[in-house]
Design an enzyme around this catalytic site. Sequence first.
Site, PDB file in Angstrom:
ATOM      1  CD  GLN A  44      40.549  18.604  70.391  1.00 22.08           C
ATOM      2  OE1 GLN A  44      41.436  18.317  69.428  1.00 22.08           O
ATOM      3  NE2 GLN A  44      42.076  20.367  70.914  1.00 22.08           N
ATOM      4  CB  SER A  45      33.890  17.476  67.174  1.00 26.86           C
ATOM      5  OG  SER A  45      33.145  16.982  65.983  1.00 26.86           O
ATOM      6  CG  ASN A  46      38.121  12.650  66.346  1.00 19.37           C
ATOM      7  OD1 ASN A  46      39.458  13.252  66.288  1.00 19.37           O
ATOM      8  ND2 ASN A  46      37.572  12.239  67.166  1.00 19.37           N
TER       9      ASN A  46
END
Length: 269
Positions: free
Chosen positions: A106-108
Amino acid sequence: MAGVPATLSAPAAQIGGFLSKKPYAPPSWATHLSPMPSHTMSLGHFPTPIHKWNLPNLPEGTEVWIKRDDLSGMQLSGNKVRKLEFLMADALAQGADCVITVGGIQSNHCRATAVAAKYLNLDCYLILRTSKLLVDKDPGLIGNLLVERLVGAHIDLVSKEEYGKIGSVAKGLGYAMNTAEELKFVKDIAAATGIVLDPVYSGKAAYGLLKDMACNPAKWKGRKILFVHTGGLLGLYDKADQLSSLAGSWRRMDLEDSVPRKDGTGKMF
């Protein structure tokens, strides 16, 4: 309407500079950097606003102001836009036709990179870390993954164990991990002020700030603090299971079997 086509076909440089290449003039404190970037790509909406943050239970006379980098644009990309303005300009200057980056599931940062690449007609390859139990399964369309897959990023999954063996720098056990108290704090601040913090950076920073204020009120009394909110809202989707017991409640609306219509001609069911 004769003027509309001309307006729509105007180059980006004439429409507020968005998605245009611009020379970079470093601030005085950064003039010693080498190599110095020559250009950036305009990807965000700057400057981002600053406003007073009405946090509860502040020490006497203390004011907290918040810098809203979460409003910088690019599908809620926060401060990630700032570094991508330099990185994408460099990629284009080198004639690259794609970009590759690595991050958590879930890397921004990965989501912001995927959007920036599509803006500039570059392919994007994302190497995303996940658990060994999920590495062979469809990662789904939750949170940042939804945006990444909609814009056509190429996604390769790798387990955290594999990543640790071949490419990581020894992630501390605390990165992107939250206590129940920290997540409750994020929920409470959202309910009290309307500002939604992320679970990895801004949430932990604000939690630490207010905890220290509570323990050492004399230290903070009468001070003015600027808190930089770096974005990351979509990262909360990775914490949905942990947040389920903390989020606001819901109920089914209790309606009678029938309600008279206003005009008196019948009933609405």
